[in-house]
Design a protein around this motif. Structure first.
Motif, PDB file in Angstrom:
ATOM      1  N   TRP A 178       0.815  -1.214   0.000  1.00 16.64           N
ATOM      2  CA  TRP A 178       0.000   0.000   0.000  1.00 16.64           C
ATOM      3  C   TRP A 178       0.850   1.267   0.000  1.00 16.64           C
ATOM      4  O   TRP A 178       0.354   2.357   0.241  1.00 16.64           O
ATOM      5  CB  TRP A 178      -0.959  -0.038   1.195  1.00 16.64           C
ATOM      6  CG  TRP A 178      -1.684  -1.353   1.195  1.00 16.64           C
ATOM      7  CD1 TRP A 178      -1.475  -2.403   2.022  1.00 16.64           C
ATOM      8  CD2 TRP A 178      -2.670  -1.781   0.247  1.00 16.64           C
ATOM      9  NE1 TRP A 178      -2.267  -3.461   1.671  1.00 16.64           N
ATOM     10  CE2 TRP A 178      -3.023  -3.108   0.593  1.00 16.64           C
ATOM     11  CE3 TRP A 178      -3.289  -1.173  -0.843  1.00 16.64           C
ATOM     12  CZ2 TRP A 178      -3.966  -3.834  -0.131  1.00 16.64           C
ATOM     13  CZ3 TRP A 178      -4.230  -1.896  -1.567  1.00 16.64           C
ATOM     14  CH2 TRP A 178      -4.565  -3.214  -1.203  1.00 16.64           C
ATOM     15  N   TRP A 210      -0.793   5.642  -7.336  1.00 18.86           N
ATOM     16  CA  TRP A 210      -1.202   4.250  -7.152  1.00 18.86           C
ATOM     17  C   TRP A 210      -0.215   3.517  -6.259  1.00 18.86           C
ATOM     18  O   TRP A 210       0.988   3.735  -6.337  1.00 18.86           O
ATOM     19  CB  TRP A 210      -1.248   3.523  -8.497  1.00 18.86           C
ATOM     20  CG  TRP A 210      -2.368   3.948  -9.389  1.00 18.86           C
ATOM     21  CD1 TRP A 210      -2.341   4.969 -10.293  1.00 18.86           C
ATOM     22  CD2 TRP A 210      -3.664   3.359  -9.468  1.00 18.86           C
ATOM     23  NE1 TRP A 210      -3.543   5.062 -10.931  1.00 18.86           N
ATOM     24  CE2 TRP A 210      -4.379   4.085 -10.453  1.00 18.86           C
ATOM     25  CE3 TRP A 210      -4.286   2.299  -8.823  1.00 18.86           C
ATOM     26  CZ2 TRP A 210      -5.699   3.768 -10.798  1.00 18.86           C
ATOM     27  CZ3 TRP A 210      -5.589   1.990  -9.157  1.00 18.86           C
ATOM     28  CH2 TRP A 210      -6.285   2.718 -10.131  1.00 18.86           C
ATOM     29  N   SER A 211      -0.702   2.636  -5.435  1.00 19.11           N
ATOM     30  CA  SER A 211       0.147   1.676  -4.723  1.00 19.11           C
ATOM     31  C   SER A 211       0.090   0.357  -5.487  1.00 19.11           C
ATOM     32  O   SER A 211      -0.839   0.121  -6.273  1.00 19.11           O
ATOM     33  CB  SER A 211      -0.361   1.466  -3.301  1.00 19.11           C
ATOM     34  OG  SER A 211      -1.646   0.834  -3.320  1.00 19.11           O
ATOM     35  N   ARG A 255      -3.305  -1.337  -4.637  1.00 15.57           N
ATOM     36  CA  ARG A 255      -4.500  -0.763  -5.256  1.00 15.57           C
ATOM     37  C   ARG A 255      -4.505  -1.016  -6.756  1.00 15.57           C
ATOM     38  O   ARG A 255      -5.559  -1.270  -7.355  1.00 15.57           O
ATOM     39  CB  ARG A 255      -4.582   0.735  -4.955  1.00 15.57           C
ATOM     40  CG  ARG A 255      -5.915   1.349  -5.353  1.00 15.57           C
ATOM     41  CD  ARG A 255      -6.152   2.693  -4.693  1.00 15.57           C
ATOM     42  NE  ARG A 255      -7.381   3.273  -5.191  1.00 15.57           N
ATOM     43  CZ  ARG A 255      -7.459   4.023  -6.297  1.00 15.57           C
ATOM     44  NH1 ARG A 255      -6.364   4.296  -6.981  1.00 15.57           N
ATOM     45  NH2 ARG A 255      -8.612   4.497  -6.700  1.00 15.57           N
ATOM     46  N   LEU A 284      -5.991  -4.299  -7.733  1.00 11.88           N
ATOM     47  CA  LEU A 284      -7.451  -4.399  -7.711  1.00 11.88           C
ATOM     48  C   LEU A 284      -8.049  -4.245  -9.100  1.00 11.88           C
ATOM     49  O   LEU A 284      -9.175  -4.684  -9.349  1.00 11.88           O
ATOM     50  CB  LEU A 284      -8.046  -3.336  -6.773  1.00 11.88           C
ATOM     51  CG  LEU A 284      -7.646  -3.407  -5.306  1.00 11.88           C
ATOM     52  CD1 LEU A 284      -8.294  -2.273  -4.529  1.00 11.88           C
ATOM     53  CD2 LEU A 284      -8.023  -4.754  -4.705  1.00 11.88           C
ATOM     54  N   VAL A 295      -7.062  -6.368   1.783  1.00  7.44           N
ATOM     55  CA  VAL A 295      -7.306  -4.961   1.466  1.00  7.44           C
ATOM     56  C   VAL A 295      -7.750  -4.205   2.719  1.00  7.44           C
ATOM     57  O   VAL A 295      -8.752  -4.565   3.343  1.00  7.44           O
ATOM     58  CB  VAL A 295      -8.383  -4.829   0.371  1.00  7.44           C
ATOM     59  CG1 VAL A 295      -8.609  -3.366   0.015  1.00  7.44           C
ATOM     60  CG2 VAL A 295      -7.986  -5.627  -0.864  1.00  7.44           C
ATOM     61  N   ILE A 345      -9.927   1.166   1.121  1.00  5.35           N
ATOM     62  CA  ILE A 345      -9.168   1.093  -0.126  1.00  5.35           C
ATOM     63  C   ILE A 345     -10.030   0.412  -1.183  1.00  5.35           C
ATOM     64  O   ILE A 345     -10.484  -0.719  -0.996  1.00  5.35           O
ATOM     65  CB  ILE A 345      -7.858   0.304   0.042  1.00  5.35           C
ATOM     66  CG1 ILE A 345      -6.945   0.987   1.063  1.00  5.35           C
ATOM     67  CG2 ILE A 345      -7.154   0.152  -1.295  1.00  5.35           C
ATOM     68  CD1 ILE A 345      -6.381   2.305   0.613  1.00  5.35           C
ATOM     69  N   CYS A 346     -10.258   1.098  -2.305  1.00  9.10           N
ATOM     70  CA  CYS A 346     -11.065   0.523  -3.379  1.00  9.10           C
ATOM     71  C   CYS A 346     -10.824   1.314  -4.660  1.00  9.10           C
ATOM     72  O   CYS A 346     -10.176   2.367  -4.646  1.00  9.10           O
ATOM     73  CB  CYS A 346     -12.553   0.539  -3.028  1.00  9.10           C
ATOM     74  SG  CYS A 346     -13.215   2.204  -2.764  1.00  9.10           S
ATOM     75  N   LEU A 347     -11.339   0.808  -5.761  1.00  9.87           N
ATOM     76  CA  LEU A 347     -11.315   1.543  -7.012  1.00  9.87           C
ATOM     77  C   LEU A 347     -12.498   2.495  -7.068  1.00  9.87           C
ATOM     78  O   LEU A 347     -13.555   2.224  -6.486  1.00  9.87           O
ATOM     79  CB  LEU A 347     -11.394   0.585  -8.204  1.00  9.87           C
ATOM     80  CG  LEU A 347     -10.279  -0.448  -8.366  1.00  9.87           C
ATOM     81  CD1 LEU A 347     -10.590  -1.347  -9.567  1.00  9.87           C
ATOM     82  CD2 LEU A 347      -8.926   0.218  -8.531  1.00  9.87           C
ATOM     83  N   GLU A 396     -12.557   4.052 -12.419  1.00  5.72           N
ATOM     84  CA  GLU A 396     -11.455   3.089 -12.535  1.00  5.72           C
ATOM     85  C   GLU A 396     -11.973   1.675 -12.734  1.00  5.72           C
ATOM     86  O   GLU A 396     -11.421   0.903 -13.532  1.00  5.72           O
ATOM     87  CB  GLU A 396     -10.572   3.170 -11.297  1.00  5.72           C
ATOM     88  CG  GLU A 396      -9.812   4.487 -11.177  1.00  5.72           C
ATOM     89  CD  GLU A 396      -9.280   4.740  -9.779  1.00  5.72           C
ATOM     90  OE1 GLU A 396      -8.493   5.701  -9.619  1.00  5.72           O
ATOM     91  OE2 GLU A 396      -9.657   4.001  -8.836  1.00  5.72           O
TER      92      GLU A 396
END
Length: 321
Positions: free
Chosen positions: A95, A102-103, A106, A109, A119, A123-125, A129
């Motif tokens: 992360w 971006w990590s 992520r 995903l 996760v 944390i999400c798109l 995205e």
């Protein structure tokens, strides 16, 4: 030292032999330095999970940077899930923010292994995205795999094949010439490029049209893209057999980008959206070009043929806008 000054002499593109890597390290090879970069980064992209684990135990910092990214980023970008798991097990941080914000975690995903790391909450798109990732999966599947080295393309937003032909002032070819072009496709290098360069295929697709030349660069010539892009956007691609994929962006007759590398990895100064697109379409320059122009092809016909119509371009200078 028999294996060279840094211990990696003779290492090429394959970093999968964990036993060889372990032997080199035991003999004094530098786990932090190799003439082509950091060994762990190289193994993350081109090695094996075992080789990654061996190197990860020897480096001072498993999250050390090369060109602004960690080895874990390289593993995720290369879609090497087992390599990424080995790095995470060695303490790499999924992360940690990297290119475009971006990590590695992520970014994963949006790819084929969204379950790669546990996760954290929140944390999400984004919806945008997620939609981009879904369309990338659909588009690459629809296009399939085909040989396109030497192909030139212009992906044009918002106009159909008839309008593209009109803008280019091109002339549809007769049946006899269509038959000759079919022969040309069988062995394009048997024909004079100066003569075949003027013939292109044009096909309407959802979202716009594709101009193609499976044997040459004509669709990406600046004068062609300038005429096609009036009031809209073009992404030009030439899959140069000598130097690799070459891309260009032309909007309303103005060149916004040239000497681009569609299908390559993201750069350090890329935006978030550019990083995502580079990840989703890595090693797929044709899909990248289509997606950039928001074309939603259902198969590869517009690229490899047969097109909706073969036309002959007027003979003029197309190397200036």
């Amino acid at each position: 030292m028999a294996v060279g000054s840094d211990g990696w002499a003779g290492m090429g593109g394959d970093w999968s032999d964990a036993d060889d890597i372990r032997r080199r390290l035991d003999e004094g090879a530098d786990p932090e330095r190799w003439s082509g970069g950091r060994p762990l980064h190289r193994a993350a992209a081109f090695g094996s999970p075992e080789a990654v684990a061996v190197l990860a135990r020897r480096v001072a910092d498993v999250d050390a940077l090369e060109n602004g990214v960690t080895a874990l980023w390289e593993a995720v970008l290369s879609r090497k899930a087992d390599h990424a798991r080995a790095l995470a097990a060695a303490g790499a941080d999924p992360w940690r923010p990297s290119l475009g914000g971006w990590s590695p975690g992520r970014l994963s995903l949006a790819g084929p292994t969204p379950e790669l790391f546990p996760v954290p909450e929140g944390i999400c798109l984004t919806d945008t995205e997620r939609a981009a990732a879904q369309e990338a999966a659909r588009l690459t599947m629809a296009l399939g795999e085909f040989y396109y080295e030497g192909t030139g393309l212009a992906c044009v937003t918002g106009i159909d094949a008839a309008e593209a032909v009109r803008r280019l002032q091109a002339t549809p070819v007769d049946r006899e010439l269509r038959d000759q072009l079919s022969e040309l496709l069988e062995d394009p290098y048997a024909y004079d490029m100066d003569e075949s360069l003027w013939f292109i295929g044009v096909t309407s697709v959802p979202g716009g049209c594709v101009v193609t030349q499976p044997w040459g660069y004509a669709p990406q010539m600046p004068g062609v893209l300038a005429r096609l892009s009036a009031g809209t956007l073009c992404y030009g691609l030439y899959a140069n057999p000598k130097s690799g994929n070459q891309g260009s962006i032309v909007r309303n007759g103005t060149i916004e980008g040239s000497d681009l590398h569609p299908g390559g990895g993201p750069d350090e100064d890329d935006t978030s959206a550019e990083v995502l697109a580079s990840y989703l379409y890595r090693h797929n320059a044709v899909a990248y070009a289509c997606a950039f122009a928001d074309l939603r092809l259902n198969d590869g016909r517009a690229v490899v043929g047969p097109p909706d119509v073969w036309v002959e371009l007027p003979h003029r200078d197309y190397w200036s806008c």
